[in-house]
Design an enzyme around this catalytic site. Structure first.
Site, PDB file in Angstrom:
ATOM      1  CE1 TYR A   1      39.127  41.425  52.114  1.00 21.43           C
ATOM      2  CE2 TYR A   1      37.631  41.831  53.947  1.00 21.43           C
ATOM      3  CZ  TYR A   1      38.916  41.834  53.420  1.00 21.43           C
ATOM      4  OH  TYR A   1      39.988  42.225  54.197  1.00 21.43           O
TER       5      TYR A   1
ATOM      6  CE  LYS B   1      40.862  38.904  54.159  1.00 18.32           C
ATOM      7  NZ  LYS B   1      42.310  38.629  54.153  1.00 18.32           N
TER       8      LYS B   1
ATOM      9  CB  SER C   1      39.187  40.693  57.674  1.00 22.44           C
ATOM     10  OG  SER C   1      38.374  41.848  57.753  1.00 22.44           O
TER      11      SER C   1
END
Ligand code: NAD
Length: 282
Positions: free
Chosen positions: A155, A159, A144
């Site tokens: 998150y 990533k 991402s």
């Protein structure tokens, strides 16, 4: 890889969003496709959209947090089609759950890292020896832009880790010697169901009781929802992934404006200065 037609792709998180678009794009390129996802009914529908085009496809219900399930996915793909050529480690969850104002919501971190990072690690362990052995393969990991911008969240951590291990894999001499390619997909906003990730949240990662979102978290979630709703269509991302495999390109970016926005941070790192105030969060 020089061609895709007649070869086999395995895609995790293929029941919706980008994973489904990859499966459909690969089918259009003449590939056989193995769709894997934890959401069984949606997976059946997804497989039907691929086979309806005349392509060969199977669905394998797979929870990417379970290493043994990834082994079974590999074996099912090899049983069905002989060899796997392309693996897309794409399944992921947003994990934008509430923190209750604490620095770390442990259940959230464990769940997000299990899916977004361990899902990829299991994919490497289970599939890379097979790809390296036959030598005509490519692996695509979905990271991402959140893997390039700093953020104190599960998150971001997941990533960034996927970016690091994918770039590391790109340099691996065993893959280079075998001719196996590596791509790291770093999407900006894409119009998918990612903000409804809690639909797949397992019991073991249930959020602590009574934990509520802070006003800042609510604002951020509303902003991200808006951006995603008006984001790029998954099919356009699938075209970029298809082309990157054929071009053996590491980086697959969908939003070059976001990439440009990395410059002030890189400049500060190069100058060993404190980072500038942030103008972007993902
Ligand atoms: N949508 C965006 O704006 C965006 C941006 C950057 C990166 N991404 C990444 O793209 C990838 C695909 O997400 P999407 O946006 O298409 O969202 P999505 O929710 O539409 O698709 C994700 C898929 O992963 C599956 N999944 C969730 N947990 C799983 C598990 N444990 N095992 C197997 N499958 C599981 C879901 O059922 C779903 O089908 C994710 O890794 C996500 O982090 C998305």
């Amino acid at each position: 890889m020089e061609s895709l037609s007649g070869k086999t792709a395995v895609v995790t998180g293929a029941a919706s969003g980008m994973g489904l678009a990859f499966a459909q794009r690969f089918a259009r390129a003449g590939m056989k496709v193995v769709l894997a996802d934890v959401e069984a009914p949606k997976l059946d529908e997804a497989v039907a959209t691929v086979t309806a085009t005349g392509a060969e496809a199977i669905g394998v219900v797979t929870d990417v947090t379970d290493g043994a399930a990834i082994d079974r996915l590999r074996d099912a793909a090899i049983d069905a089609f002989g060899r796997v050529h392309v693996l897309c480690n794409n399944a992921g969850v947003a994990g934008s759950g509430p923190s209750g104002g604490n620095f770390v919501n442990e259940a959230e971190w464990r769940w997000v890292l299990e899916v977004n990072l361990w899902g990829v690690i299991h994919g490497h362990r289970a599939f890379l020896p097979h790809l390296v052995e036959h030598g005509d393969g490519h692996i695509v990991n979905t990271a991402s832009m959140a893997g390039h911008f700093p953020g104190h969240s599960a998150y971001s951590a997941s990533k960034w880790a996927v970016v690091a291990i994918t770039e590391g894999l790109f340099h691996d001499p065993r893959l280079k010697a075998a001719g196996v390619g590596v791509s790291c997909l770093c999407p900006g906003w894409v119009n998918t169901a990612i903000m409804d990730s809690h639909r797949n949240r397992p019991e073991w990662a249930a959020p602590s009781h009574g934990v509520e979102a802070t006003p800042m978290e609510e604002m951020m979630a509303a902003f991200v929802r808006d951006q995603i709703r008006s984001g790029m269509e998954p099919a356009a991302v699938a075209d970029l992934v298809h082309d990157a495999i054929l071009a053996n390109r590491l980086w697959v970016f969908t939003d070059m404006q976001m990439v440009q926005a990395l410059e002030p941070r890189f400049n500060a790192v190069l100058a060993a200065e404190n980072p500038p105030e942030r103008s972007f969060d993902s």
